[in-house]
Design a protein around this motif. Structure first.
Motif, mmCIF file in Angstrom:
data_model
loop_
_atom_site.group_PDB
_atom_site.id
_atom_site.type_symbol
_atom_site.label_atom_id
_atom_site.label_comp_id
_atom_site.label_asym_id
_atom_site.label_seq_id
_atom_site.Cartn_x
_atom_site.Cartn_y
_atom_site.Cartn_z
ATOM 1 N N ARG B 26 0.507 -1.517 -0.370
ATOM 2 C CA ARG B 26 0.296 -0.534 -0.178
ATOM 3 C C ARG B 26 0.740 1.139 -0.310
ATOM 4 O O ARG B 26 1.882 1.360 1.093
ATOM 5 N N ALA B 27 0.724 2.151 -0.760
ATOM 6 C CA ALA B 27 1.489 3.477 -1.475
ATOM 7 C C ALA B 27 0.266 4.416 -0.451
ATOM 8 O O ALA B 27 -0.858 4.615 -0.297
ATOM 9 N N VAL B 28 1.304 5.333 0.567
ATOM 10 C CA VAL B 28 0.204 6.597 0.937
ATOM 11 C C VAL B 28 1.168 7.464 0.275
ATOM 12 O O VAL B 28 2.258 7.840 1.577
ATOM 13 N N PRO B 29 0.645 8.062 -0.748
ATOM 14 C CA PRO B 29 1.550 10.084 -0.942
ATOM 15 C C PRO B 29 1.270 10.469 -0.517
ATOM 16 O O PRO B 29 0.080 10.964 0.169
ATOM 17 N N ALA B 30 2.252 11.598 0.106
ATOM 18 C CA ALA B 30 1.855 13.008 1.090
ATOM 19 C C ALA B 30 1.392 13.937 -0.180
ATOM 20 O O ALA B 30 1.321 15.430 0.185
ATOM 21 N N SER B 31 1.888 14.030 -1.916
ATOM 22 C CA SER B 31 1.222 15.058 -2.048
ATOM 23 C C SER B 31 0.996 14.487 -3.708
ATOM 24 O O SER B 31 0.819 13.777 -3.909
ATOM 25 N N GLU B 32 0.696 15.583 -4.463
ATOM 26 C CA GLU B 32 -0.242 15.319 -6.012
ATOM 27 C C GLU B 32 1.758 14.630 -6.434
ATOM 28 O O GLU B 32 1.300 13.805 -7.178
ATOM 29 N N ALA B 33 2.977 15.405 -6.271
ATOM 30 C CA ALA B 33 3.358 15.013 -6.917
ATOM 31 C C ALA B 33 3.927 13.282 -6.853
ATOM 32 O O ALA B 33 4.934 12.679 -7.540
ATOM 33 N N GLU B 34 3.834 13.088 -5.455
ATOM 34 C CA GLU B 34 4.836 11.596 -5.134
ATOM 35 C C GLU B 34 3.388 11.001 -5.290
ATOM 36 O O GLU B 34 3.786 9.823 -6.176
ATOM 37 N N CYS B 35 2.220 11.077 -5.915
ATOM 38 C CA CYS B 35 0.902 9.693 -6.083
ATOM 39 C C CYS B 35 1.395 10.473 -7.861
ATOM 40 O O CYS B 35 0.979 9.193 -8.578
ATOM 41 N N LEU B 66 -0.917 -2.678 -6.466
ATOM 42 C CA LEU B 66 -0.662 -1.918 -6.024
ATOM 43 C C LEU B 66 -1.538 -1.304 -5.150
ATOM 44 O O LEU B 66 -3.342 -0.768 -5.150
ATOM 45 N N ALA B 67 -2.320 -1.273 -3.357
ATOM 46 C CA ALA B 67 -3.061 -0.208 -3.167
ATOM 47 C C ALA B 67 -2.179 1.235 -2.734
ATOM 48 O O ALA B 67 -1.760 1.579 -2.321
ATOM 49 N N LEU B 68 -3.437 2.261 -3.400
ATOM 50 C CA LEU B 68 -2.862 3.442 -3.502
ATOM 51 C C LEU B 68 -3.921 4.603 -2.349
ATOM 52 O O LEU B 68 -4.573 4.050 -2.874
ATOM 53 N N SER B 69 -3.315 4.581 -0.855
ATOM 54 C CA SER B 69 -4.614 5.581 -0.327
ATOM 55 C C SER B 69 -3.908 7.070 -0.159
ATOM 56 O O SER B 69 -3.030 7.369 -0.323
ATOM 57 N N THR B 70 -5.500 7.868 -0.526
ATOM 58 C CA THR B 70 -5.275 9.297 0.145
ATOM 59 C C THR B 70 -5.158 9.109 1.468
ATOM 60 O O THR B 70 -5.115 10.588 1.235
ATOM 61 N N ARG B 71 -4.768 9.072 1.991
ATOM 62 C CA ARG B 71 -4.845 9.178 3.788
ATOM 63 C C ARG B 71 -4.030 9.676 4.018
ATOM 64 O O ARG B 71 -4.177 11.174 4.534
ATOM 65 N N ARG B 72 -3.358 10.342 3.559
ATOM 66 C CA ARG B 72 -1.627 11.492 3.853
ATOM 67 C C ARG B 72 -2.380 12.942 2.622
ATOM 68 O O ARG B 72 -1.418 14.184 2.848
ATOM 69 N N LEU B 73 -2.777 12.568 1.689
ATOM 70 C CA LEU B 73 -3.014 13.411 1.168
ATOM 71 C C LEU B 73 -4.559 14.265 1.262
ATOM 72 O O LEU B 73 -6.094 14.372 0.919
#
Ligand SMILES: Cc1cc2nc3c(=O)[nH]c(=O)nc-3n(C[C@H](O)[C@H](O)[C@H](O)COP(=O)(O)OP(=O)(O)OC[C@H]3O[C@@H](n4cnc5c(N)ncnc54)[C@H](O)[C@@H]3O)c2cc1C
Lengths: 467, 404
Positions: B26-35, B66-73
């Motif tokens: 599971r990925a938890v990007p913290a910004s649009e750029a990371e996403c 891959l799970a992509l979570s928006t929890r840090r956005l």
């Protein structure tokens, strides 16, 4: 040049009397509401039924001839203009109201039905079609759908897209598609929402299901005059921030007041005012609306209004509105050319932006008239000028571009209701990245893979190229 | 390199969270750029990506690389009450946004069903609640958004202004696309001032009788904030219930209350403040007690048919959660059904011009029937071509619809 076989087929489809090829006959179609843009179509066809529209598009698709739909031609972005390689499809004969369903508060109309005619037809049922562009006695519902038209009362009731439930569309290949369902729920994606505002580039809307809205039984109109435009803008900001949702909030500045008052549309607006602000409140309960009107009256007074007139009976209200409704008409009469802007800014930025627009006018020595939907932050700085005067048109263009830039810098956008058409193409890259424009062009290709529907409008040429 | 290692390489250790129950990283990007970087990798590596919000609506069960979570956005990017517009990141909890706005005296007039929703989930699934009657649906409050498409490109549409016709309305296209068009990372929403008065009226009776009373309210030209017919399972009262919500100034709400009582001839119980909030919250939370939810659109005058169709094909014993928006002509049903049943009712409803959207269901069911289907002629082709335009390689694990 349109191949002669195509002309024969078109004449056969609509009847020869509804095919116009003579230059003199085509001149009437060579501009829309913007006199600054001119383009004569190769041919105009004037279908008399929806079926004929589909036949026309099949013929044009076969010959790969581009086409442009035209309603009443009141558009203000050069959207309904066709060039020598294109066929103009004039929809004014498709003017039947197909169904009025009062129980479900909806109506189905052909695209050439004039906006005000629809409202007149349903008024006896206590209903109206809420979007009310100032051109409503002339413009068509089809044109409104294509532009996602707004109007003074859209502040409370929403713009065209909030009132369209379903669409029958003739696709550029002549195929038929029904978008949306009779009750308004989409079949999957919100394709009605996508089509509304697509400016004739996805196909032609041939039948339109609209939502009808009960006519409010209580209405109050207020006219406040201010010594400065800034103060009027601040009053708007405070009314919005105060949580009231008036039906309309419209501003006219001193230049505009002067022009209206000198014209046959004179409404008795104070000619020494810096600006007037029209506020309308409505609802179903007299007492509630009256109390809101009192609140607004107080806000206007404490915001520095010199005087506030309040009208409740229809005749008085009509008089207060008269100048606003006819302002464009009056403007059109003073110069041979008219440039109408349509930028939108966040409402809290109105006072500053209006002041900057004034400064630009002074710097370029141009008289700018502001008459606009203030409650939405939708500005209409207008330049009325004589295009034959050397250098003047150029100066107007430069001033206009500067205004566009300050609106964008303020967090705004380039068009709120008139559409991009051909007039605002150059500004699109200022508000959208190349990636976004590219995505838009891919969306367009889904509907129109051969680039036949209103080519060259909405997206600047570069964005339309295949990656 | 494993998928997890690749994520670590791209956005660092902090960008990787615990894998899901089945071991999917599971990925938890913290910004649009990371996403965007993650999506670019997904596209080039041929991964399948499941977008996750708070998990309160759609089960997070789509098979994926891959799970992509928006929890840090998360968080409000911009809030200026004078403009009545808020810009908020998509991973923000809907309830958090609501209380944050309330502190500023504003609200977004939307009451999405479910309880633990993210802003992105409400928008992507376009789940409007009862307030749709007075304020319209998701698209009417949504002024713009930022969307990351499958190849990691940032597509921005709409903006912070309340009126905008520049370019095509991609915002409306992505709202209600269940994430198939990309990751919504932030949205601009229209605000209103919190109304001074907020009153809920409740009456009980039998279904058809209440439906008729609701219609007489509308016939009187009244448009309450909400006018909802609730099945016994959906109503806290355990009986068919007509619930009316009125918001506005004290004077306006009092006048509307009297007019509604007169027009309907009903005797209402009144709920105010926390009672009213509890009533709606209980009703709306109940929708996720069962695995599957659908939405059926009908002409308001044909709601009886829509309800009969649902009773006949899905809910013979009248035990399910049903909520009817009488003005908009929309029935929301929640219960249990298999793919065959759903396909059948969707086909039958389509014959009567009543579109059905599968709003939530376990993967086994939604992957079989898709969120949309039984399209009108050519609509299916347009839907699928648009879908392909945004996600040509099928990166996102979203069963948007039956292939036409
Ligand atoms: C005095 C004046 C005041 C105005 N006030 C307002 C206002 O308050 N608010 C506002 O929003 N606008 C206003 N306008 C602009 C204009 O009236 C609107 O844009 C209107 O919606 C255009 O309608 P029309 O029938 O004249 O369309 P046209 O100008 O004929 O066409 C406009 C566009 O629509 C396309 N089109 C037309 N019919 C169809 C169809 N059936 N299917 C697909 N595409 C179609 C055309 O190709 C073109 O791109 C005003 C204009 C004037 C002259």
């Amino acid at each position: 040049m349109i191949p002669s076989q195509a002309l024969v087929a078109l004449a056969d489809a609509v009847g020869p009397e509804w095919l116009r090829t003579a230059r003199a006959n085509l001149d009437t179609f060579s501009s829309d509401g913007l006199p600054t843009h001119l383009s004569r179509p190769a041919v105009a066809v004037i279908p008399g039924s929806r079926d004929e529209v589909f036949r026309i598009l099949r013929i044009l698709h076969h010959f790969r001839i581009p086409f442009v739909a035209r309603g009443a031609g009141t558009g203000l972005s050069g959207g309904a203009l066709a060039d020598e390689a294109s066929v103009l499809i004039v929809l004014t004969r498709l003017n039947r109201i197909l169904e009025i369903d009062a129980d479900n508060r909806r109506a189905v109309v052909e695209p050439g039905v004039v906006n005000a005619r629809l409202t007149a037809a349903v008024e006896p049922l206590g209903l109206h079609y809420a979007p009310d562009p100032s051109s409503q006695t002339a413009c068509t519902i089809g044109g409104n759908v294509a532009e996602n038209a707004g109007g003074p009362h859209c502040l409370k009731y929403g713009v065209t897209s909030n009132h369209i439930l379903a669409l029958e569309v003739a696709l550029p290949d002549g195929g038929l598609v029904q978008l949306g369902s009779p009750g308004g729920e989409p079949w999957g994606l919100d394709l009605v929402g996508l089509f509304v505002g697509s400016e004739g580039t996805f196909g032609i809307a041939t039948a339109i299901t609209v939502r009808l809205t009960p006519i409010p039984s209580a209405i109050r109109t207020l006219l406040a005059d201010f010594t400065t435009l800034r103060a009027a803008g601040e009053a708007v900001t405070s009314i919005i921030a105060g949580g009231l949702v008036p039906a309309a909030l419209e501003i006219m500045d001193s230049n505009c007041i002067a022009i209206v008052e000198e014209s046959i549309y004179s409404a008795g607006y104070p000619t020494d005012a810096g600006a007037v602000l029209l506020v309308e409140l409505d609802g179903m309960d007299e007492e509630a609306v009256a109390s809101e009107a009192r609140q607004v009256q107080e806000m206007l007074a404490s915001g520095g209004a010199r005087s506030v007139q309040l009208a409740s009976d229809p005749e008085q209200r009509e008089r207060l509105w008269q100048g606003r409704k006819k302002a464009f008409g009056a403007l059109g009469r003073i110069g041979s050319d008219l440039l109408v802007q349509d930028a939108v800014v966040p409402r809290s930025r109105l006072p500053d932006v209006l002041e900057q627009i004034g400064a630009i006018g002074e710097r370029y020595q141009l008289s700018i008239c502001n008459v606009f939907h203030a409650g939405d932050g939708n500005l209409h700085p207008n330049f009325s000028f004589d295009g034959s005067q050397p250098g003047l048109a150029d100066r107007v263009q430069r001033a206009s571009a500067e205004i566009m830039h300050i609106c964008i810098e303020a967090g705004g956008t380039i068009t709120g209701e008139h559409g991009v058409g051909s007039d605002k193409l150059q500004y699109m890259p200022l508000v959208f990245t190349a990636d976004t424009l590219d995505m838009m062009s891919r969306v367009r290709q889904v509907f129109d893979p051969h680039d036949l529907a209103n080519p060259g409008k909405v997206l600047p040429a570069k964005a339309c190229q295949q990656p | 390199m494993t998928v997890a290692a690749k994520i670590r390489e791209l956005i660092g250790e902090s960008g990787l969270a615990e894998p899901d129950a089945g071991g999917t990283p599971r990925a938890v990007p913290a910004s649009e750029a990371e996403c965007a970087v993650i999506l670019q990798a997904a596209q080039s590596e041929g991964w399948r990506v499941r977008i996750e919000g708070c998990g309160g609506w759609m089960p997070a069960d789509a098979p994926a690389t891959l799970a992509l979570s928006t929890r840090r956005l998360t968080g409000v990017v911009d809030l200026n009450p004078a403009d009545m517009v808020v810009t908020v990141r998509a991973g923000t909890r809907w309830n958090e946004l609501r209380s944050l706005l309330a502190n500023e005296g504003t609200w977004v007039p939307l009451d999405p069903p479910g309880s633990d929703r993210s802003v992105g989930s409400v928008i992507a699934c376009a789940t409007a609640g009862p307030l749709r009657t007075g304020f319209g649906t998701i698209r009417d409050q949504l002024l713009g958004q930022t969307l990351l498409t499958a190849d990691g490109r940032l597509v921005q549409s709409g903006g912070r202004v309340v009126k905008n016709v520049a370019g095509y309305d991609i915002t409306k296209l992505a709202a209600g696309s269940f994430g198939a068009f990309g990751v919504i990372t932030a949205v601009h929403l229209r605000l209103r001032a919190v109304p001074r008065a907020d009153l809920t009226l409740v009456a009980h009776g039998n279904r058809d009788e209440l439906l008729n009373r609701a219609r007489s309210i509308l016939d009187a030209g009244l448009i309450p904030a909400a006018l909802e017919l609730l099945s016994p399972k959906a109503s806290p009262a355990d009986r068919w219930t007509l619930a009316v919500r009125l918001v506005g100034s004290d004077v306006a709400v009092a006048a509307e209350r009297d007019a509604i009582t007169a027009a309907s001839g009903l005797t209402f119980e009144k709920h105010v403040a926390s009672h009213a909030a509890d009533f709606w919250q209980q009703t709306l939370a109940g929708v996720t007690a069962t695995p599957t939810t659908l939405r059926m659109g009908a002409l308001p005058s044909s709601l009886d048919d829509a309800l009969d169709t649902i009773a006949h094909y899905l809910d013979e014993n009248c035990e399910d959660w049903i909520s009817v928006n009488v003005l908009a002509g929309v029935v929301r049903w929640s219960g249990a059904a298999d793919g065959g049943q759903l396909r059948l009712i969707r086909g039958i409803a389509a014959q009567h011009e009543m579109p059905v959207t599968l709003e939530r269901a376990p993967w086994s069911v939604r992957s079989e029937v898709g969120h949309f289907g039984a399209y009108r002629d050519r609509v299916g082709r347009i839907v699928h071509s648009l879908w392909k335009a945004f996600d040509p390689q099928g990166v996102f694990a979203v069963p948007l619809g039956d292939r036409p």
